[in-house]
Write a protein that holds these residues in place. Structure first.
Motif, short mmCIF file in Angstrom:
data_model
loop_
_atom_site.label_atom_id
_atom_site.label_comp_id
_atom_site.label_asym_id
_atom_site.label_seq_id
_atom_site.Cartn_x
_atom_site.Cartn_y
_atom_site.Cartn_z
N GLY A 184 -4.50 1.11 -12.64
CA GLY A 184 -5.10 0.25 -13.66
C GLY A 184 -4.10 -0.52 -14.49
O GLY A 184 -4.48 -1.38 -15.29
N LYS A 185 -2.81 -0.20 -14.33
CA LYS A 185 -1.79 -0.92 -15.10
C LYS A 185 -1.01 -1.86 -14.18
O LYS A 185 -0.75 -1.54 -13.02
N ALA A 186 -0.62 -3.01 -14.72
CA ALA A 186 0.17 -3.98 -13.94
C ALA A 186 1.23 -4.59 -14.85
O ALA A 186 1.04 -4.69 -16.07
N TYR A 187 2.34 -4.95 -14.25
CA TYR A 187 3.41 -5.63 -15.00
C TYR A 187 3.35 -7.13 -14.74
O TYR A 187 3.37 -7.57 -13.58
N PHE A 195 -1.55 -13.54 -10.12
CA PHE A 195 -1.17 -12.51 -9.16
C PHE A 195 -0.06 -11.65 -9.73
O PHE A 195 0.96 -12.16 -10.20
N ASP A 196 -0.26 -10.33 -9.68
CA ASP A 196 0.76 -9.38 -10.13
C ASP A 196 1.32 -8.64 -8.93
O ASP A 196 0.59 -8.02 -8.17
N ILE A 197 2.65 -8.69 -8.77
CA ILE A 197 3.30 -7.99 -7.66
C ILE A 197 3.29 -6.49 -7.88
O ILE A 197 2.97 -5.71 -6.98
N PHE A 198 3.64 -6.09 -9.10
CA PHE A 198 3.80 -4.67 -9.40
C PHE A 198 2.59 -4.17 -10.18
O PHE A 198 2.43 -4.48 -11.36
N LYS A 199 1.74 -3.42 -9.48
CA LYS A 199 0.53 -2.89 -10.11
C LYS A 199 0.26 -1.48 -9.60
O LYS A 199 0.63 -1.12 -8.48
N GLY A 200 -0.35 -0.67 -10.47
CA GLY A 200 -0.60 0.71 -10.13
C GLY A 200 -1.85 0.92 -9.29
O GLY A 200 -2.69 0.03 -9.20
N PRO A 201 -1.95 2.06 -8.62
CA PRO A 201 -0.97 3.16 -8.66
C PRO A 201 0.24 2.86 -7.78
O PRO A 201 0.10 2.34 -6.68
N LEU A 202 1.43 3.19 -8.30
CA LEU A 202 2.67 2.91 -7.57
C LEU A 202 3.65 4.05 -7.78
O LEU A 202 3.90 4.47 -8.91
N VAL A 232 5.55 8.89 -10.03
CA VAL A 232 4.66 7.78 -10.41
C VAL A 232 5.42 6.84 -11.34
O VAL A 232 5.92 7.26 -12.39
N VAL A 233 5.54 5.58 -10.96
CA VAL A 233 6.23 4.61 -11.80
C VAL A 233 5.25 3.64 -12.47
O VAL A 233 5.61 2.96 -13.44
N LEU A 234 4.03 3.61 -11.95
CA LEU A 234 3.00 2.73 -12.53
C LEU A 234 1.65 3.37 -12.27
O LEU A 234 1.28 3.59 -11.10
N VAL A 235 0.93 3.70 -13.33
CA VAL A 235 -0.35 4.39 -13.18
C VAL A 235 -1.43 3.43 -12.75
O VAL A 235 -1.32 2.21 -12.92
#
Length: 372
Positions: free
Chosen positions: A348-351, A329-336, A343-346
């Motif tokens: 399709g991308k996750a941290y 599980f990823d908390i921070f994932k785009g779009p965000l 935009v801080v996270l596009v």
């Protein structure tokens, strides 16, 4: 005496001498192994603050049970040159060879000033960033991914909030605090996409008057579920409960302070990091310079659910927690976006939790009402 007997006697003497040396060597090793490792633990506030310092003190109580460990403690040490005096005293007078100065502000300049003077002493700091090539090898940093628990707090808050307004009382806008605020809102928005989180920064880790004022101000704005990131959550918890609001705790459990208002909470389990530092010191292994872990690593945990938490809320939060425990599980994932529209996270991308971008977070996400 015959030459054969003399040689036999000399041989026996030599064997006895070698045996004694071997035994002495073993005893010496055992004595060295049995010499207690003195660990100095420093708190910025009282050990019974129902918060940050209490969580550290709970870990200290655990390591006192470990064989070959002696613990010396000092509380209410400010983030000034006073902590350098405390650390020096623990090293020189108490013989501490592992120091755990637990508050964020102890790192720079205080630990960094002292570590080169005592290269044989290990320093384990909570929260700061140790950087290869920049900081001494006898200094390390440990912290936990408690934003996982704050996300779960948010899931519960999203289910329990009737007003669609949740609130966060925060100390300072450092990356760890911003990460918790953002995770709390994202957890709530996974349940109610339009929910908002109002945040007030007090500017101090511990300032009861400002914490009470912030809580009352947010309650006046219609916030009905609170959480926080201050050293001692006691004031926020009790003030929110008096206003008839609900609370998700932080650092340690505050359930007994407000049993009818406490939904759940994000708790530290610092004994995991403490034990890792101690075991490395006892075995002579290199000092762990960068320790991080989340729910699956035993660095953080959730408070038990309060009686008022609904079955649907528990099921939802438990499902997310299971994914976190599995590392899926990823908390921070785009779009965000941040709350300024950037935009801080596009998409399709996750941290992942280990991403340095999260360690350096400098924004509030969309839906958070507040600024710094």
């Amino acid at each position: 005496m015959s030459l054969m007997n003399r040689n036999r006697r000399d041989t026996l003497k030599s064997l006895a001498a070698l045996s004694a040396v071997g035994t002495l060597g073993t005893w010496s090793q055992q004595a060295a192994a049995q010499k207690p490792l003195t660990v100095g633990i420093i708190y910025v506030g009282p050990r019974d603050d129902y918060g940050y310092n209490q969580a550290q003190a709970q870990a200290a109580a655990e390591i006192k049970k470990m064989p070959g460990v002696k613990v010396v403690e000092e509380e209410n040490v400010p983030e000034t040159a006073a902590v350098q005096k405390t650390m020096t005293g623990m090293i020189v007078q108490d013989g501490a060879s592992l120091i755990i100065p637990s508050s964020y502000g102890y790192f720079d300049p205080h630990i960094l000033a002292l570590a080169p003077k005592y290269p044989d002493v290990r320093f384990g700091h909570c929260g700061g960033l140790w950087t290869e090539g920049k900081h001494p090898k006898n200094v390390g940093s440990f912290f936990g991914y408690i934003d996982e628990c704050q996300y779960l707090n948010g899931v519960i808050a999203g289910h329990m909030s009737k007003s669609g307004k949740i609130g966060f009382v925060a100390a300072k806008p450092i990356p760890q605090v911003l990460r918790n605020i953002n995770a709390f809102l994202l957890g709530a928005r996974s349940v109610k996409p339009g929910i908002t989180c109002s945040v007030i920064f007090t500017g101090e880790w511990s300032m009861s008057i400002k914490e009470a004022e912030a809580t009352n101000s947010l309650a006046d704005q219609g916030v009905d579920v609170f959480t926080m990131h201050v050293d001692g959550p006691k004031v926020v918890v009790e003030t929110a409960a008096k206003r008839g609001k609900m609370v998700c705790g932080y650092h340690a459990s505050q359930a007994k302070l407000a049993p009818n208002a406490y939904l759940t909470g994000a708790e530290w389990n610092w004994s995991t990091a403490y034990k890792t530092l101690i075991e490395a010191a006892q075995s002579g292994k290199p000092h762990p310079n960068f320790l991080r872990g989340g729910l699956k690593d035993g660095y953080v945990k959730m408070s038990p659910y309060g009686a008022m938490v609904t079955a649907a809320a528990k099921k939802d939060a438990d499902g997310v927690k299971a994914k976190m425990m599995a590392g899926s599980f990823d908390i921070f994932k785009g779009p965000l976006k941040d709350n300024k529209g950037n935009v801080v996270l596009v998409a399709g991308k996750a941290y992942k939790q280990t991403a340095m971008e999260l360690e350096n977070m400098n924004y509030l996400v969309e839906g958070v009402i507040g600024s710094f």
